[in-house]
Scaffold this motif. Structure first.
Motif, PDB file in Angstrom:
ATOM      1  N   GLY A  18       0.841  -1.188   0.000  1.00 27.01           N
ATOM      2  CA  GLY A  18       0.000   0.000   0.000  1.00 27.01           C
ATOM      3  C   GLY A  18       0.877   1.238   0.000  1.00 27.01           C
ATOM      4  O   GLY A  18       2.112   1.148  -0.028  1.00 27.01           O
ATOM      5  N   PHE A  44      -2.018  -0.841  10.281  1.00 21.56           N
ATOM      6  CA  PHE A  44      -3.018  -0.218   9.426  1.00 21.56           C
ATOM      7  C   PHE A  44      -2.317   0.198   8.145  1.00 21.56           C
ATOM      8  O   PHE A  44      -1.406   1.018   8.168  1.00 21.56           O
ATOM      9  CB  PHE A  44      -3.634   0.994  10.139  1.00 21.56           C
ATOM     10  N   SER A  64      -2.798   1.610   4.172  1.00 19.07           N
ATOM     11  CA  SER A  64      -3.791   2.327   3.370  1.00 19.07           C
ATOM     12  C   SER A  64      -3.200   2.784   2.048  1.00 19.07           C
ATOM     13  O   SER A  64      -1.985   2.837   1.880  1.00 19.07           O
ATOM     14  CB  SER A  64      -4.335   3.528   4.149  1.00 19.07           C
ATOM     15  N   ASP A 104      -9.135  -0.416  -0.178  1.00 19.48           N
ATOM     16  CA  ASP A 104      -8.620   0.896   0.197  1.00 19.48           C
ATOM     17  C   ASP A 104      -7.751   0.848   1.452  1.00 19.48           C
ATOM     18  O   ASP A 104      -6.785   1.590   1.577  1.00 19.48           O
ATOM     19  CB  ASP A 104      -9.771   1.876   0.425  1.00 19.48           C
ATOM     20  N   ARG A 105      -8.124  -0.019   2.398  1.00 20.44           N
ATOM     21  CA  ARG A 105      -7.436  -0.089   3.688  1.00 20.44           C
ATOM     22  C   ARG A 105      -7.333  -1.541   4.167  1.00 20.44           C
ATOM     23  O   ARG A 105      -8.199  -2.347   3.853  1.00 20.44           O
ATOM     24  CB  ARG A 105      -8.210   0.707   4.745  1.00 20.44           C
ATOM     25  N   ASN A 126      -6.533  -3.570   7.901  1.00 22.74           N
ATOM     26  CA  ASN A 126      -6.240  -3.581   9.330  1.00 22.74           C
ATOM     27  C   ASN A 126      -5.824  -4.998   9.701  1.00 22.74           C
ATOM     28  O   ASN A 126      -6.551  -5.946   9.405  1.00 22.74           O
ATOM     29  CB  ASN A 126      -7.473  -3.195  10.158  1.00 22.74           C
TER      30      ASN A 126
END
Length: 161
Positions: free
Chosen positions: A105, A118, A120, A135-136, A138
């Protein structure tokens, strides 16, 4: 009548909204956040007032089975104890690997105390032949569980393919 009922059920199934969240496993086993963190980079700058460190250029962070590569990584220390790493912030194209799993990411935040990551910015998770984009991401490194959020996309492989 039976054919109409089946067609109606199928139509209702496709009318359901697609979830914007998908659970995944990441790394499988519990991560030991008490292991030392090794960082390699092209350069290092330290803020003498806070003690926080910024590693730049081809940064590689290793803690046990967790590996992170990025263009720049900031290491944030807890207040009062300069030996306690609180958070690792990575930017500049982040690649995170643990075991056979990988995620990439734009940026990542790793809370060392809680064991949460996290990730993103155009996230792509690869697990064997399966890829999931969103998009994200966790990840709870204590359990190995992760959640991809946002506009989630994947290709499901039929058995035997």
């Amino acid at each position: 009548m039976r054919a109409f009922f089946i067609a109606l059920c199928v139509a209702c199934l496709f009318a359901l909204p697609i979830s914007a969240q998908t659970s995944i496993g990441f790394g499988g086993v519990s991560h030991d956040a008490n292991q030392p963190i090794e960082v390699t980079s092209d350069s290092l700058s330290v803020d003498q007032t806070t003690g926080n460190a910024v590693f730049s250029g081809n940064v590689i962070v290793i803690q046990g089975d967790l590996r992170m590569a990025a263009g720049e990584v900031s290491v944030i220390y807890g207040t009062g104890d300069t030996q306690q790493i609180q958070q690792v912030l990575a930017t500049g194209g982040v690649l995170l690997t643990r075991g056979q799993d990988a995620a990439e990411g734009a940026q990542a935040e790793y809370s060392v105390e809680t064991g949460h990551v996290f990730l993103s910015g155009d996230v792509l998770v690869t697990q064997g032949r399966t890829t999931i984009a969103g998009d994200r991401l966790n990840i709870d490194l204590n359990t190995g569980n992760g959640t991809v959020e946002g506009r989630v996309r994947t290709i499901l492989q039929p058995a035997g393919q």
